[in-house]
Design a protein around this motif. Structure first.
Motif, PDB file in Angstrom:
ATOM      1  N   ILE A  42       0.762  -1.178   0.064  1.00  0.00           N
ATOM      2  CA  ILE A  42       0.004   0.143   0.031  1.00  0.00           C
ATOM      3  C   ILE A  42       0.928   1.428  -0.024  1.00  0.00           C
ATOM      4  CG2 ILE A  42      -1.677   1.379   1.453  1.00  0.00           C
ATOM      5  CD1 ILE A  42      -2.961  -1.381   2.470  1.00  0.00           C
ATOM      6  N   LEU A  43       1.903   1.317   0.961  1.00  0.00           N
ATOM      7  CA  LEU A  43       2.766   2.394   0.923  1.00  0.00           C
ATOM      8  C   LEU A  43       3.516   2.598  -0.456  1.00  0.00           C
ATOM      9  CD1 LEU A  43       2.967   4.529   3.145  1.00  0.00           C
ATOM     10  CD2 LEU A  43       1.905   2.410   3.960  1.00  0.00           C
ATOM     11  N   LYS A  67      17.600  -2.001  12.455  1.00  0.00           N
ATOM     12  CA  LYS A  67      17.003  -2.595  11.275  1.00  0.00           C
ATOM     13  C   LYS A  67      16.666  -1.624  10.116  1.00  0.00           C
ATOM     14  CE  LYS A  67      12.934  -5.173   9.953  1.00  0.00           C
ATOM     15  NZ  LYS A  67      11.515  -5.832  10.334  1.00  0.00           N
ATOM     16  N   ASP A  68      16.480  -0.395  10.541  1.00  0.00           N
ATOM     17  CA  ASP A  68      16.339   0.687   9.483  1.00  0.00           C
ATOM     18  C   ASP A  68      16.867   2.010   9.988  1.00  0.00           C
ATOM     19  OD1 ASP A  68      14.461  -0.804   7.786  1.00  0.00           O
ATOM     20  OD2 ASP A  68      12.924  -0.726   9.528  1.00  0.00           O
ATOM     21  N   PHE A  69      17.013   2.825   8.871  1.00  0.00           N
ATOM     22  CA  PHE A  69      17.789   4.202   9.331  1.00  0.00           C
ATOM     23  C   PHE A  69      16.721   5.015  10.186  1.00  0.00           C
ATOM     24  CE2 PHE A  69      20.495   2.962   5.843  1.00  0.00           C
ATOM     25  CZ  PHE A  69      21.988   3.091   6.325  1.00  0.00           C
ATOM     26  N   ALA A  70      15.652   4.837   9.838  1.00  0.00           N
ATOM     27  CA  ALA A  70      14.588   5.576  10.413  1.00  0.00           C
ATOM     28  C   ALA A  70      13.118   5.099  10.498  1.00  0.00           C
ATOM     29  CB  ALA A  70      14.654   7.051   9.955  1.00  0.00           C
ATOM     30  N   GLY A 100       6.918   0.181   7.064  1.00  0.00           N
ATOM     31  CA  GLY A 100       6.682  -1.006   6.389  1.00  0.00           C
ATOM     32  C   GLY A 100       8.177  -1.019   5.474  1.00  0.00           C
ATOM     33  N   HIS A 101       8.927   0.142   5.362  1.00  0.00           N
ATOM     34  CA  HIS A 101      10.123   0.454   4.482  1.00  0.00           C
ATOM     35  C   HIS A 101      11.243   1.080   5.174  1.00  0.00           C
ATOM     36  CE1 HIS A 101       8.009   0.025   0.579  1.00  0.00           C
ATOM     37  NE2 HIS A 101       6.818   0.304   0.848  1.00  0.00           N
TER      38      HIS A 101
END
Length: 453
Positions: free
Chosen positions: A81-82, A374-377, A382-383
């Motif tokens: 969706i995103l 896990k993520d930069f921000a 979800g991304h």
């Protein structure tokens, strides 16, 4: 020099003291994808300060709608969706024109820089390094002033020469840029604290490597945009297509791990993404090559003080007949196909985007594993962060710039004329006489005079 060995109670050592160790296997790698910190890395980097894990910011309406699904399928729907929302936004900014695209590139650059610098600050904020964030943003300002000043001088030459303040800034642009950087350099030296020399130089290097990765490459992306929006849109779209199709193939068919740095990447996804991207690149290039809006270089019209994308398309964007090899001719029954030459170049662009482009993502994965995140921000549910979405785009944008410089671009007559018009009258006469003599020696000038007569 002792701050890395002795700190107050409860303050850990920085990651640069860690000792290398081998990966402990797929179980710990899977744990990284879920928790952001595998057991092996926890042992390896036991002295690494923790980076705060951002909370889940998935919109409440999506959480309620997908509450009955497993985490795997919930993530699939959230990402899907995103992704559609981001693609729709991409179409809108393309419609708004090249100036908006440039502003978006600048905004993305600033956000990526912020995410990387924030990680550094989160790790080392307990050391109270003076002026770290202030100097980081100051250096970003200096590098952007230099980069975009060069772009303005090249592509807004007529406007710059017409306005006296701009002409002076353009003439001394590089000296001003150097003076600004030198000021920041002196501020850094003055901020050095005896207890933290090594850490401060680590962070000085952190800032400059971030500038190299983010600002330099975004500057090259904008240079590509001025060559024609097709050189900007096709590579970016190929990266997006490869990312989506690799995820789809890996989600449904993935069985064979591709690389330990990113355990969820599979060979099935990698190969499926490659072939899908090649086909997508050829088809998108065929559609876009027929429109002047996409293929014409972005130029500044001094009469209207606005950008224009109107021109006579070059041979690169004109349909040509290409004979088919005998094998394909016997299968299809066709003797030739009509293609735009740009479609041939699109194969090179899409191949790079699907084969080497992912290594930008692997590099980012290694960086995140090093800091147990896990993520930069959590900017996009979800991304992850903006940098998580553009880690492949930057390396592809640099490749496109090198590709254009090596195989496409040549001397630009309009730029030469602009520079000639900025010279003094005696210099213009000297160049005119020199050119006239050169043309007469080659026997071209009489032919031109006869044609004029």
């Amino acid at each position: 020099m002792t701050e890395l060995r002795h700190r107050g109670a409860g303050v850990a050592e920085p990651p640069f003291q860690q000792q290398p160790s081998e990966d402990k296997g797929s179980d710990s790698e899977s744990k990284l994808e879920k928790d952001g910190a595998p057991d092996s890395d926890a042992k390896e980097d036991s002295g690494l300060p923790e980076v705060p894990v951002p909370p889940d910011d998935t919109p409440e309406v999506l959480n309620k709608a997908l509450s009955g699904l497993s985490s795997r399928w919930k993530n699939w729907w959230v990402r899907g969706i995103l992704t559609l929302a981001m693609i729709s936004f991409f179409f809108i900014i393309i419609y708004l024109g090249p100036m908006v695209l440039m502003l978006i590139v600048l905004c993305v650059q600033i956000k990526c820089f912020h995410e990387i610098i924030t990680i550094g600050y989160s790790v080392y904020h307990s050391y109270h390094l003076p002026w770290f964030r202030t100097l980081s943003w100051y250096f970003l300002l200096c590098v952007n002033y230099f980069s975009y000043g060069e772009t303005v001088t090249d592509y807004f030459f007529t406007l710059v020469q017409r306005e006296e303040p701009l002409r002076i800034l353009s003439k001394y642009h590089r000296f001003i840029s150097f003076a600004l950087y030198l000021t920041g350099f002196c501020m850094f030296v003055l901020s050095l604290v005896k207890q933290h020399y090594r850490l401060q130089f680590y962070m000085f290097g952190w800032t400059h490597v971030t500038l190299l990765i983010v600002v330099t490459q975004s500057y090259l992306v904008i240079r590509n945009l001025f060559e024609g929006m097709i050189w900007f849109i096709v590579p970016i779209s190929c990266v997006i297509c490869n990312d989506i199709m690799a995820y789809m193939f890996g989600f449904f068919f993935g069985r064979t791990p591709l690389i330990k740095l990113s355990p969820k990447k599979t060979w099935e996804g990698f190969i499926g993404g490659f072939f899908s991207t090649i086909v997508f690149g050829i088809m998108l290039s065929y559609v876009m090559a027929g429109y002047r809006y996409f293929v014409c270089p972005v130029e500044f019209n001094s009469d209207t003080n606005s950008f224009q994308v109107d021109c006579e398309p070059s041979e690169l964007f004109q349909l040509q007949d290409y004979p088919l090899p005998g094998v394909l001719e016997s299968i299809t029954g066709w003797t030739s196909v009509r293609l735009y030459p740009f479609q041939i170049h699109s194969i090179a662009l899409s191949s790079f985007a699907s084969i080497l482009g992912p290594f930008g993502g692997f590099f980012a994965s290694g960086f995140k594993r090093a800091f147990k995140i896990k993520d930069f921000a959590n900017t996009i549910p979800g991304h992850g962060g903006i940098m998580d979405r553009f880690d492949c785009q930057y390396i592809v944008g640099t490749f496109v710039y090198v590709y254009i410089s090596s195989f496409i671009s040549g001397p630009n007559p309009s730029k030469v004329i602009q520079e000639l018009l900025a010279l003094h009258a005696d210099q213009q006469l000297f160049i005119f006489n020199s050119l006239k003599t050169h043309l007469m020696e080659k026997g071209l000038l009489p032919a031109l005079e006869e044609a004029a007569g």
